[in-house]
Design a protein around this motif. Structure first.
Motif, mmCIF file in Angstrom:
data_model
loop_
_atom_site.group_PDB
_atom_site.id
_atom_site.type_symbol
_atom_site.label_atom_id
_atom_site.label_comp_id
_atom_site.label_asym_id
_atom_site.label_seq_id
_atom_site.Cartn_x
_atom_site.Cartn_y
_atom_site.Cartn_z
ATOM 1 N N TRP A 1 0.839 -1.206 0.000
ATOM 2 C CA TRP A 1 0.000 0.000 0.000
ATOM 3 C C TRP A 1 0.874 1.256 0.000
ATOM 4 N N TYR B 1 -3.605 1.864 4.648
ATOM 5 C CA TYR B 1 -3.950 0.448 4.472
ATOM 6 C C TYR B 1 -5.191 0.061 5.275
ATOM 7 N N THR C 1 -4.625 -5.334 -3.030
ATOM 8 C CA THR C 1 -4.153 -4.201 -2.229
ATOM 9 C C THR C 1 -3.586 -3.110 -3.132
#
Length: 543
Positions: A177, A378, A487
């Protein structure tokens, strides 16, 4: 002299020319007859291998040389038939599992888009009777670089998974991230977007492929590359991204062109050879440097690459990897780790540019979760479910890994559903190939309503992808980089939508529907993607 001539004349009298021609013709007819009989017997055995299940009867298997080279037509499936015939193929035969039996070249094969059959083939129980086929199209390609987690079976796969698995944790995903956020900022600065209110991108793939390779390089390998200075091969002559692209796009040359033709001085063959050499040298250099670094420091990092290299030094033979296995896994991580993510990100941007209302709905969620005053973190990932849903729906529409190949390693039986009547037991002899048709599954109305429609809301209230979602495979062999990819995608799309509105760049007089048909059209190779996606990014404050 006259005696010699007389002798030849006597021979011609004994064996006249016409008789010789007749004999030759007879031999040719006999050979042709034997060949036809042999081919008929072979074809009959092939039909028996698939238990006479209805399906395609074609000259060549799609994954054979002639079958892959000849385009998809009514008489030759070609590599594209699973996509082009997705709406009609299974419906025509009235079953989600069909057979494909070639007359001349290739093995008899079962194709299935039925989850009950898929569970038996790749599930944790029935899947033990089927192995990944090293002779498959993708298997042959990736094995050229060395054994790896993608094609390994049984204890070899468990070894590779045990070595690489510990790298894929929440700690890694936080790093993914952060690096995606950092790389996005680098992209905006280096591309000169900071001073522009409208940015025209002829092909958004030029951005997504570069982004995805940088992220897998930084987070999976610990490479110190940047947007301004991307990865290059050992001698600096070729970008790693270009070498990977050439290697992937030239798989037909690699597999089906004889070596003695490849050495001819044609530009394409030279380009393929150079890309292969440069890519191999790059990977070998990285392995050697990481080995030296680990020995000097006495410990390895937590990235997957360091764990692979450390395994080559392992004194316990059971978990030791040789250099060919390291190179094989490096290639599959570089290739799969950026190719599939980049293709899916490009198509997602295309869909969001096409559907204004959907883009606005997702933008509003980003504003409610993140707002304009801070960057996403995140911990926001789980709250940005609509961003994730847009990416997952793209993976459903265009699954990058669009088929899985399994081979029965012993005689077994598959129970094939036959509608309301139950299931039929189909004997499957050892060596029979079964192909899981991921396109067929994702477009099967049994599992998805209106499967042709791009509808991210399918995933809004779904905590985990349902069993029918096979973009990352399923079961024990699910893609190890699954969470890595989602992600990266959620972070990048969140930043992009937060800063810019996406608009399709259309030709003069073109409608959005025509743009969709032209751009969001399948482009098949080793993976499935779309054509070049031309878009404009319009800065939000000026809308």
């Amino acid at each position: 002299m006259s005696a010699t001539v007389s002798a030849y004349l006597n021979i011609y009298q004994i064996f006249p020319v016409e008789s010789t021609r007749t004999n030759i013709l007879g031999v040719l007819i006999a050979l042709a007859s034997i060949s036809i009989v042999f081919q008929a017997l072979w074809y009959r055995r092939a039909l028996q291998a698939v238990n006479y299940i209805p399906g395609l009867r074609v000259p060549f298997h799609p994954f054979s040389g002639p079958g892959a080279v000849i385009p998809t037509t009514w008489w030759n499936p070609g590599l594209s038939f699973m996509w082009k015939w997705r709406r009609s193929m299974y419906a025509y035969y009235g079953c989600d599992t069909i057979s494909l039996v070639p007359f001349f070249v290739g093995p008899a094969t079962l194709y299935t888009s039925n989850l009950d059959v898929v569970r038996q083939v790749i599930g944790s129980s029935g899947g033990k009777k089927f192995h990944k086929s090293k002779a498959s199209l993708t298997g042959q390609i990736v094995l050229r670089w060395g054994m790896n987690i993608f094609v390994a079976n049984t204890h070899v796969w468990r070894k590779h998974r045990r070595i690489m698995g510990p790298a894929f944790t929440s700690i890694l995903y936080e790093v993914v991230w952060a690096e995606t956020l950092k790389t996005y900022r680098e992209m905006v600065a280096e591309e000169g977007w900071s001073t522009q209110d409208r940015i025209s991108i002829p092909a958004v793939q030029s951005l997504t492929f570069k982004l995805a390779l940088l992220i897998i390089g930084k987070c999976g390998f610990g490479f110190q590359f940047s947007w301004a200075e991307p990865a290059r091969t050992a001698d600096g002559r070729m970008a790693v991204q270009e070498a990977l692209r050439i290697s992937a796009d030239s798989f037909k040359v690699s597999l089906f062109v004889p070596w003695w033709i490849k050495i001819l001085p044609f530009k394409r063959f030279k380009e393929v050879a150079e890309a292969t050499t440069e890519l191999l040298a790059f990977m070998q250099t990285q392995v050697a440097e990481r080995k030296a670094d680990i020995r000097a420091r006495g410990s390895a990092g937590n990235d997957a690459f360091s764990m692979l290299v450390k395994a080559s030094e392992n004194e316990e033979v059971k978990y030791r990897m040789d250099d060919s296995e390291i190179i094989g896994n490096v290639f599959i991580m570089l290739f799969a780790g950026h190719e599939t993510t980049a293709r899916s990100l490009s198509a997602t941007i295309g869909f969001l540019a096409l559907y204004d209302d959907l883009q606005e709905e997702i933008y509003q969620q980003i504003m409610s979760v993140v707002g304009q005053e801070r960057d996403p973190v995140y911990q926001d990932y789980i709250k940005l479910n609509k961003v994730l849903a847009a990416f997952l729906e793209t993976l459903r529409i265009f699954p990058p890994a669009y088929f899985m190949v399994r081979e029965a390693f012993e005689d077994t039986v598959l129970r094939v559903p036959t509608g309301e009547e139950g299931a039929t037991a189909v004997p499957v002899p050892k060596g029979t190939v079964v192909i899981v048709d991921m396109i067929g599954i994702q477009y099967n109305p049994r599992y998805f309503d209106d499967p042709e429609e791009y509808r991210p809301s399918r995933w809004y209230e779904v905590a985990h992808e349902p069993e029918a979602f096979y973009a990352f495979s399923n079961g024990p062999r699910q893609c190890i980089g699954h969470k890595f990819a989602t992600t990266e995608a959620v972070c990048f799309l969140t930043m992009l939508l937060k800063d810019y509105k996406m608009e399709p760049v259309m030709k003069k007089g073109e409608t959005k529907e025509q743009w969709k048909k032209r751009v969001l059209s399948a482009k098949l190779g080793l993976t499935l993607g779309v054509e070049d996606v031309p878009v404009d990014f319009v800065r939000r404050k000026n809308i």
